[in-house]
Design an enzyme around this catalytic site. Sequence first.
Site, PDB file in Angstrom:
ATOM      1  N   ASP B  73       0.864  -1.185   0.000  1.00  0.00           N
ATOM      2  CA  ASP B  73       0.000   0.000   0.000  1.00  0.00           C
ATOM      3  C   ASP B  73       0.900   1.233   0.000  1.00  0.00           C
ATOM      4  O   ASP B  73       0.870   2.043   0.907  1.00  0.00           O
ATOM      5  CB  ASP B  73      -0.965   0.008   1.188  1.00  0.00           C
ATOM      6  CG  ASP B  73      -0.245   0.100   2.525  1.00  0.00           C
ATOM      7  OD1 ASP B  73       0.984  -0.138   2.565  1.00  0.00           O
ATOM      8  OD2 ASP B  73      -0.900   0.429   3.524  1.00  0.00           O
ATOM      9  N   CYS B  74       1.681   1.323  -1.039  1.00  0.00           N
ATOM     10  CA  CYS B  74       2.741   2.319  -1.050  1.00  0.00           C
ATOM     11  C   CYS B  74       2.322   3.528  -1.879  1.00  0.00           C
ATOM     12  O   CYS B  74       1.838   3.399  -2.990  1.00  0.00           O
ATOM     13  CB  CYS B  74       3.998   1.702  -1.646  1.00  0.00           C
ATOM     14  SG  CYS B  74       5.312   2.871  -1.879  1.00  0.00           S
ATOM     15  N   GLY B  75       2.497   4.712  -1.308  1.00  0.00           N
ATOM     16  CA  GLY B  75       2.121   5.943  -1.998  1.00  0.00           C
ATOM     17  C   GLY B  75       3.212   6.515  -2.878  1.00  0.00           C
ATOM     18  O   GLY B  75       3.115   7.660  -3.291  1.00  0.00           O
ATOM     19  N   THR B  96      -0.801   4.335  -7.155  1.00  0.00           N
ATOM     20  CA  THR B  96       0.509   4.912  -7.410  1.00  0.00           C
ATOM     21  C   THR B  96       1.048   4.415  -8.747  1.00  0.00           C
ATOM     22  O   THR B  96       0.941   3.243  -9.050  1.00  0.00           O
ATOM     23  CB  THR B  96       1.475   4.500  -6.285  1.00  0.00           C
ATOM     24  OG1 THR B  96       0.881   4.841  -5.054  1.00  0.00           O
ATOM     25  CG2 THR B  96       2.799   5.196  -6.435  1.00  0.00           C
TER      26      THR B  96
END
Lengths: 187, 335
Positions: B73-75, B96
């Site tokens: 869940d990387c921005g 992203t």
Amino acid sequence: MKYITDFASGFMGLFQTGGKTLISWMTSIVPVVLLLLVLMNTIIAFLGEERMNKLARASSKNVVTRYLILPFLSAFMLGNPMAFTMARFLPEYYKPSYYASQAQFCHTSNGVFPHINPGELFIWMGIAQGVQKLGLNTMDLAIRYLLVGMLMNFIGGWVTDFTTAYVCRTSGVTLSKEVKLTAGTAE
Amino acid sequence: MTTWNSIKIVKGSGGWGGPIIVTPTEEKHKFIYVTGGNRPKIVDKIEQLTGMKAIDGFKTSIPDNEVALAIVDCGGTLRCGIYPKKGILTANVLPTGKSGPLAKYITPELYVSAVDVNQISAVDEATAAENVAPTAVSDDQEDSKYDNQKTITQQMEHQGIIAKIGIGAGKVVATFNQAAKESVQTVLNTIIPFMAFVALLIGIIQGSGIGKVFAKIMTPLAGNVWGLMIMGFICSLPFLSPLLGPGAVIGQIIGTLIGVEIGKGHIPPQYALPALFAINTQNACDFIPVGLGLEEAESKTVEVGVPSVLYSRFINGVPRVFVAWLASFGLYAGK
């Protein structure tokens, strides 16, 4: 020698004039368009394409939704050229008309919402920058552009229904007419 | 004997990359989720569809060569790139795109973002990659699966309001951030290049004296409704309009020239409105077959559609300019 110097400074003058124009656009147009793009892209990401698909399915019923509401919203949500994909749920007969309407919505709404068609922004901006130079508010122009566009693009789509019928009739010798008619009468 | 099934993951709304197909094999039959200790819904769905075992990357670590898929869940900082860098298929819950210090490793073949439950679907055995080796599963695995499940279920019960707010806020921020990245790309790749080109054109026109010649031609044409209607008429001629269309370049140049004259005061500003319509009566006439292709039209429709749209543009061209002229009354009148 003097001629050469004059020529050289005149030549550089072209670029200095152009450079000044570019910088004035960079400070006035670019930041506003960029921030607007950010917000619009965010809204579009949240609303999602699935909802647009549902709307597109429901819109094929009558001319108003088909050539006014659907293309206006598609332009806003998907921009140029992806807005055209919304016609894939329409009967074949209406696809050229939708195209005629949609392509113009990608321009007439571009004054108020430049995220729709940034690649062809200067259809609008080319003229609007002159108005801006006079110190007038370009939004007055943009709103009228949008409203006249809504009316005339809708009529444009509708008229294409008749030109399509005409082309079908004149090219009657070919097979396309029958396919068109079945698609057209299916509604 | 456990059979594993392949799944297809497509990008979600506002997402990037993909579609990717995840095919578990004897070696790679686990997938890892590195999502700050919270368990996204997609984890359950993937478990259900594939029969793979889910591992919480924040609690346990497994060798990279056993990982069939990584969920993050990387921005846009590190995690979204770290698994693609290792050649591991990666699904990001957040929208992203190609970003972060490891952006160059993020490719559509390895990475897909904005993944939610609806983006995941089962793939038929036939279309799945053929390197699926159906073999018996050892008992050891069954055990560890059970253990893992247990901790995860416990964890789900503990997911409080604060965690939910955190996840929600993360999604909003990431969506804005991604939109900003895309917007900057659009400005850099399409708007600024055209501005540079048009600015140079304006420099040449104004600096060289060609502008005066243009003004003599343009002012009578663009400065009254008849001239604009003639311009609109010429642009909409069915044999000419497809040639004037490409990239709207000609329309944009003529527009800029008229804009310059308006800026100098040679053309009254209210004529800007009909001019906007006059320079663009050929709108997209070059693009009809491609546009109809995007509409998924049949070839018969394209055959009929091209002349049909050209005719309708011709019929509508002059009236558009006229209506715009009518609508321009009162525009900038008091100034």
